[in-house]
Design a protein around this motif. Structure first.
Motif, PDB file in Angstrom:
ATOM      1  N   GLY A   1      37.841  27.729 -33.789  1.00 53.43           N
ATOM      2  CA  GLY A   1      37.775  26.300 -34.073  1.00 53.43           C
ATOM      3  C   GLY A   1      37.849  25.428 -32.843  1.00 53.43           C
ATOM      4  N   LEU A   2      37.592  26.006 -31.661  1.00 52.56           N
ATOM      5  CA  LEU A   2      37.724  25.256 -30.411  1.00 52.56           C
ATOM      6  C   LEU A   2      36.398  24.706 -29.903  1.00 52.56           C
ATOM      7  CD1 LEU A   2      40.294  27.556 -28.573  1.00 52.56           C
ATOM      8  CD2 LEU A   2      40.712  25.311 -29.613  1.00 52.56           C
ATOM      9  N   VAL A   3      35.299  25.305 -30.291  1.00 49.48           N
ATOM     10  CA  VAL A   3      33.977  24.858 -29.843  1.00 49.48           C
ATOM     11  C   VAL A   3      33.082  24.620 -31.049  1.00 49.48           C
ATOM     12  CG1 VAL A   3      31.881  25.507 -28.588  1.00 49.48           C
ATOM     13  CG2 VAL A   3      34.106  25.976 -27.577  1.00 49.48           C
ATOM     14  N   LYS A   4      32.323  23.526 -30.973  1.00 50.60           N
ATOM     15  CA  LYS A   4      31.417  23.175 -32.066  1.00 50.60           C
ATOM     16  C   LYS A   4      29.973  23.537 -31.744  1.00 50.60           C
ATOM     17  CE  LYS A   4      30.623  18.798 -32.449  1.00 50.60           C
ATOM     18  NZ  LYS A   4      30.797  17.355 -32.728  1.00 50.60           N
ATOM     19  N   ASP A   5      29.562  23.288 -30.478  1.00 49.36           N
ATOM     20  CA  ASP A   5      28.150  23.447 -30.152  1.00 49.36           C
ATOM     21  C   ASP A   5      27.977  23.767 -28.679  1.00 49.36           C
ATOM     22  OD1 ASP A   5      25.438  23.483 -30.597  1.00 49.36           O
ATOM     23  OD2 ASP A   5      25.173  21.311 -30.400  1.00 49.36           O
ATOM     24  N   LEU A   6      26.862  24.440 -28.357  1.00 53.63           N
ATOM     25  CA  LEU A   6      26.497  24.741 -26.977  1.00 53.63           C
ATOM     26  C   LEU A   6      25.094  24.214 -26.734  1.00 53.63           C
ATOM     27  CD1 LEU A   6      26.895  26.232 -24.222  1.00 53.63           C
ATOM     28  CD2 LEU A   6      25.890  28.258 -25.309  1.00 53.63           C
ATOM     29  N   LYS A   7      24.949  23.353 -25.726  1.00 55.78           N
ATOM     30  CA  LYS A   7      23.647  22.805 -25.354  1.00 55.78           C
ATOM     31  C   LYS A   7      23.228  23.432 -24.027  1.00 55.78           C
ATOM     32  CE  LYS A   7      24.547  18.365 -27.631  1.00 55.78           C
ATOM     33  NZ  LYS A   7      23.626  18.611 -28.758  1.00 55.78           N
ATOM     34  N   ILE A   8      22.038  24.027 -23.994  1.00 55.40           N
ATOM     35  CA  ILE A   8      21.570  24.763 -22.814  1.00 55.40           C
ATOM     36  C   ILE A   8      20.335  24.092 -22.230  1.00 55.40           C
ATOM     37  CG2 ILE A   8      20.709  26.965 -21.960  1.00 55.40           C
ATOM     38  CD1 ILE A   8      22.190  28.335 -24.245  1.00 55.40           C
ATOM     39  N   THR A   9      20.319  23.923 -20.911  1.00 52.29           N
ATOM     40  CA  THR A   9      19.132  23.415 -20.224  1.00 52.29           C
ATOM     41  C   THR A   9      18.731  24.385 -19.115  1.00 52.29           C
ATOM     42  OG1 THR A   9      20.475  22.084 -18.697  1.00 52.29           O
ATOM     43  CG2 THR A   9      19.677  21.008 -20.700  1.00 52.29           C
ATOM     44  N   ASP A  10      17.457  24.330 -18.734  1.00 51.20           N
ATOM     45  CA  ASP A  10      16.925  25.171 -17.670  1.00 51.20           C
ATOM     46  C   ASP A  10      16.109  24.283 -16.742  1.00 51.20           C
ATOM     47  OD1 ASP A  10      15.620  26.936 -16.014  1.00 51.20           O
ATOM     48  OD2 ASP A  10      14.537  27.993 -17.610  1.00 51.20           O
ATOM     49  N   ALA A  11      16.564  24.121 -15.509  1.00 44.13           N
ATOM     50  CA  ALA A  11      15.894  23.238 -14.551  1.00 44.13           C
ATOM     51  C   ALA A  11      14.713  23.903 -13.868  1.00 44.13           C
ATOM     52  CB  ALA A  11      16.892  22.747 -13.510  1.00 44.13           C
ATOM     53  N   GLN A  12      14.484  25.178 -14.138  1.00 45.98           N
ATOM     54  CA  GLN A  12      13.346  25.924 -13.580  1.00 45.98           C
ATOM     55  C   GLN A  12      13.277  25.815 -12.055  1.00 45.98           C
ATOM     56  OE1 GLN A  12       9.805  24.768 -15.744  1.00 45.98           O
ATOM     57  NE2 GLN A  12      10.608  25.521 -17.684  1.00 45.98           N
ATOM     58  N   GLY A  13      14.461  25.869 -11.450  1.00 41.05           N
ATOM     59  CA  GLY A  13      14.536  25.898  -9.993  1.00 41.05           C
ATOM     60  C   GLY A  13      14.479  24.555  -9.304  1.00 41.05           C
ATOM     61  N   ASN A  14      14.414  23.469 -10.060  1.00 45.47           N
ATOM     62  CA  ASN A  14      14.265  22.147  -9.476  1.00 45.47           C
ATOM     63  C   ASN A  14      15.584  21.382  -9.573  1.00 45.47           C
ATOM     64  OD1 ASN A  14      13.655  19.243  -9.249  1.00 45.47           O
ATOM     65  ND2 ASN A  14      11.514  19.893  -9.220  1.00 45.47           N
ATOM     66  N   ALA A  15      16.182  21.073  -8.427  1.00 40.41           N
ATOM     67  CA  ALA A  15      17.483  20.402  -8.416  1.00 40.41           C
ATOM     68  C   ALA A  15      17.407  19.003  -9.026  1.00 40.41           C
ATOM     69  CB  ALA A  15      18.028  20.323  -6.985  1.00 40.41           C
ATOM     70  N   GLN A  16      16.288  18.278  -8.809  1.00 41.24           N
ATOM     71  CA  GLN A  16      16.155  16.941  -9.382  1.00 41.24           C
ATOM     72  C   GLN A  16      16.091  17.003 -10.905  1.00 41.24           C
ATOM     73  OE1 GLN A  16      16.451  13.988  -7.785  1.00 41.24           O
ATOM     74  NE2 GLN A  16      16.981  15.309  -6.046  1.00 41.24           N
ATOM     75  N   THR A  17      15.414  18.019 -11.409  1.00 43.00           N
ATOM     76  CA  THR A  17      15.382  18.220 -12.863  1.00 43.00           C
ATOM     77  C   THR A  17      16.779  18.513 -13.392  1.00 43.00           C
ATOM     78  OG1 THR A  17      13.113  19.065 -12.774  1.00 43.00           O
ATOM     79  CG2 THR A  17      14.399  19.608 -14.740  1.00 43.00           C
ATOM     80  N   GLN A  18      17.535  19.303 -12.650  1.00 46.31           N
ATOM     81  CA  GLN A  18      18.892  19.624 -13.065  1.00 46.31           C
ATOM     82  C   GLN A  18      19.758  18.372 -13.098  1.00 46.31           C
ATOM     83  OE1 GLN A  18      21.175  22.411 -10.598  1.00 46.31           O
ATOM     84  NE2 GLN A  18      22.039  23.311 -12.450  1.00 46.31           N
ATOM     85  N   ILE A  19      19.586  17.488 -12.136  1.00 43.28           N
ATOM     86  CA  ILE A  19      20.332  16.222 -12.132  1.00 43.28           C
ATOM     87  C   ILE A  19      20.035  15.433 -13.403  1.00 43.28           C
ATOM     88  CG2 ILE A  19      20.511  13.961 -11.013  1.00 43.28           C
ATOM     89  CD1 ILE A  19      20.026  15.438  -8.338  1.00 43.28           C
ATOM     90  N   GLN A  20      18.764  15.338 -13.756  1.00 45.06           N
ATOM     91  CA  GLN A  20      18.367  14.599 -14.955  1.00 45.06           C
ATOM     92  C   GLN A  20      18.947  15.233 -16.221  1.00 45.06           C
ATOM     93  OE1 GLN A  20      14.089  14.607 -14.694  1.00 45.06           O
ATOM     94  NE2 GLN A  20      14.074  13.401 -12.800  1.00 45.06           N
ATOM     95  N   GLN A  21      18.964  16.564 -16.241  1.00 42.89           N
ATOM     96  CA  GLN A  21      19.495  17.259 -17.420  1.00 42.89           C
ATOM     97  C   GLN A  21      21.003  17.063 -17.550  1.00 42.89           C
ATOM     98  OE1 GLN A  21      17.897  21.155 -16.514  1.00 42.89           O
ATOM     99  NE2 GLN A  21      16.058  20.803 -17.736  1.00 42.89           N
ATOM    100  N   ILE A  22      21.712  17.079 -16.430  1.00 41.03           N
ATOM    101  CA  ILE A  22      23.152  16.825 -16.468  1.00 41.03           C
ATOM    102  C   ILE A  22      23.418  15.386 -16.897  1.00 41.03           C
ATOM    103  CG2 ILE A  22      25.255  16.647 -15.065  1.00 41.03           C
ATOM    104  CD1 ILE A  22      24.195  19.003 -13.399  1.00 41.03           C
ATOM    105  N   GLN A  23      22.596  14.460 -16.398  1.00 42.63           N
ATOM    106  CA  GLN A  23      22.763  13.063 -16.809  1.00 42.63           C
ATOM    107  C   GLN A  23      22.560  12.907 -18.313  1.00 42.63           C
ATOM    108  OE1 GLN A  23      23.738  10.347 -14.751  1.00 42.63           O
ATOM    109  NE2 GLN A  23      24.077   9.600 -16.853  1.00 42.63           N
ATOM    110  N   SER A  24      21.614  13.643 -18.867  1.00 44.97           N
ATOM    111  CA  SER A  24      21.387  13.595 -20.316  1.00 44.97           C
ATOM    112  C   SER A  24      22.605  14.115 -21.076  1.00 44.97           C
ATOM    113  CB  SER A  24      20.147  14.414 -20.688  1.00 44.97           C
ATOM    114  OG  SER A  24      18.974  13.821 -20.152  1.00 44.97           O
TER     115      SER A  24
END
Length: 355
Positions: free
Chosen positions: A80-103
């Motif tokens: 009962g400690l976790v409800k959901d897991l959201k996964i992103t893949d930046a495909q090697g691009n740090a700028q994409t990863q920044i955007q995904q973390i911001q989301s």
């Protein structure tokens, strides 16, 4: 004016002040107990939503690591400690990863687990997440900023140092070697290489004839080593700082009909199997895939108000001829192109967090 009244009132005022101070201390202590770890404000309640911000998911090591994360989330869901897991893949691009973390920040997740694509580019967005009370746990490939909840890793510098010292010992301090690194700019790769340098500086008889950077996959590593073999007829050792790189190197030697040379690496199944098949002189260590699962567990512990270390150091094991058989005996439990990692459980995690 009755001075006695004033005198008699002093203890009363003092008492009220004492009560106020005590109440303030109690409130502060209570707040600290609920928010003992960095970034935690004590206002988030279970079950939590976890974000997993991955830089890329293609390498098998990453796939296996994601498997430990999803397994840990499944176990925490049962509690009962976790409800959901959201996964992103930046495909090697740090700028994409920044955007995904911001989301993830915009979605107000409770925790973000980060495998960083850059040691510096993510600093601002990670600090932003921390300021909003989101538990941020960074493992394996680390960021420079300390404005997060926890970093979890083995000592990559020590890794490079031990691998280089083994090579020095194997070659008795003299010989020509090739160094195989992971991608440039990835902290674990850069730190392993930095760790090796003082050993190389202290042993001038060991000549680094060339070195290369490739992604952590067998095929590109084999291609890179094949080119280096054509250009360098005399190679006495391969100081490889990644398991898939080592497997690619051994395969390149084999395809050209050249005898294997002392090779370092890690717990990649293919490398360990080639090591045994070819009678290789080898040394390896391990970046456990369960660092991902430990990161999820650490984030949840922090969100629950428990104190977690700002840096969790995971000891480096050594794989050599004395224990390689034990790893290979469990090989069929892991993908052919995967990594044979050690067992883990909550007791191990609690021990590591108790450092």
């Amino acid at each position: 004016m009755n001075l006695n009244v004033l005198e008699n009132s002093k203890p009363h005022v003092s008492l009220l002040s004492g009560i106020a101070v005590a109440a303030l201390l109690l409130a502060t202590t209570s707040s600290t107990a609920l928010a003992a770890s960095n970034c935690i404000k004590g206002d988030r309640k279970a079950p939590y939503t976890i974000g997993w911000a991955n830089i890329y998911s293609v390498p098998t090591w990453m796939k296996q690591t994601e498997g430990t994360i999803t397994d840990e989330v499944a176990a925490l869901k049962k509690e009962g400690l976790v409800k959901d897991l959201k996964i992103t893949d930046a495909q090697g691009n740090a700028q994409t990863q920044i955007q995904q973390i911001q989301s993830m920040i915009d979605a107000n997740v409770d925790a973000i687990i980060v495998e960083a694509g850059s040691s510096t580019a993510l600093d601002r967005v990670i600090s932003d997440a921390c300021s909003k009370g989101i538990a941020v746990v960074n493992f394996d490939s680390l960021v420079d900023t300390d404005n997060l909840t926890a970093k979890i890793n083995t000592d990559s510098n020590e890794w490079g140092q031990k691998a280089a010292q083994w090579m020095v010992d194997q070659l008795h301090g003299k010989g020509k070697i090739i160094i195989m690194n992971g991608p440039a700019g990835v902290s674990v790769s850069d730190d392993r290489r930095k760790g090796a340098q003082p050993v190389l500086d202290a042993n001038k008889g060991l000549q680094v004839i060339t070195e290369t950077n490739t992604e952590y996959n067998v095929a590109p590593a084999q291609e890179a080593m094949t080119s280096l073999l054509f250009a360098n007829p005399e190679i006495d050792g391969v100081l490889s700082l990644g398991g898939a790189l080592s497997a690619g190197a051994v395969l390149a030697f084999d395809r050209q009909g050249r005898d294997p040379v002392p090779t370092t690496g890690e717990n990649a199944r293919q490398f360990l199997e080639l090591w045994k098949q070819k009678g290789l002189k080898g040394w390896a260590t391990m970046q456990p895939n369960w660092l991902g699962a430990l990161s999820v567990y650490t984030a949840v512990q922090a969100l629950q108000g428990k104190t977690v270390p700002h840096f969790v150091k995971v000891p480096l094991p050594v794989i050599d001829d004395s224990n390689i058989g034990g790893y290979l005996a469990r090989a069929d439990k892991f993908p052919a192109d995967g990594y044979i990692y050690s067992d883990y459980d909550q007791a191990l995690f609690d021990k590591l967090l108790a450092q």
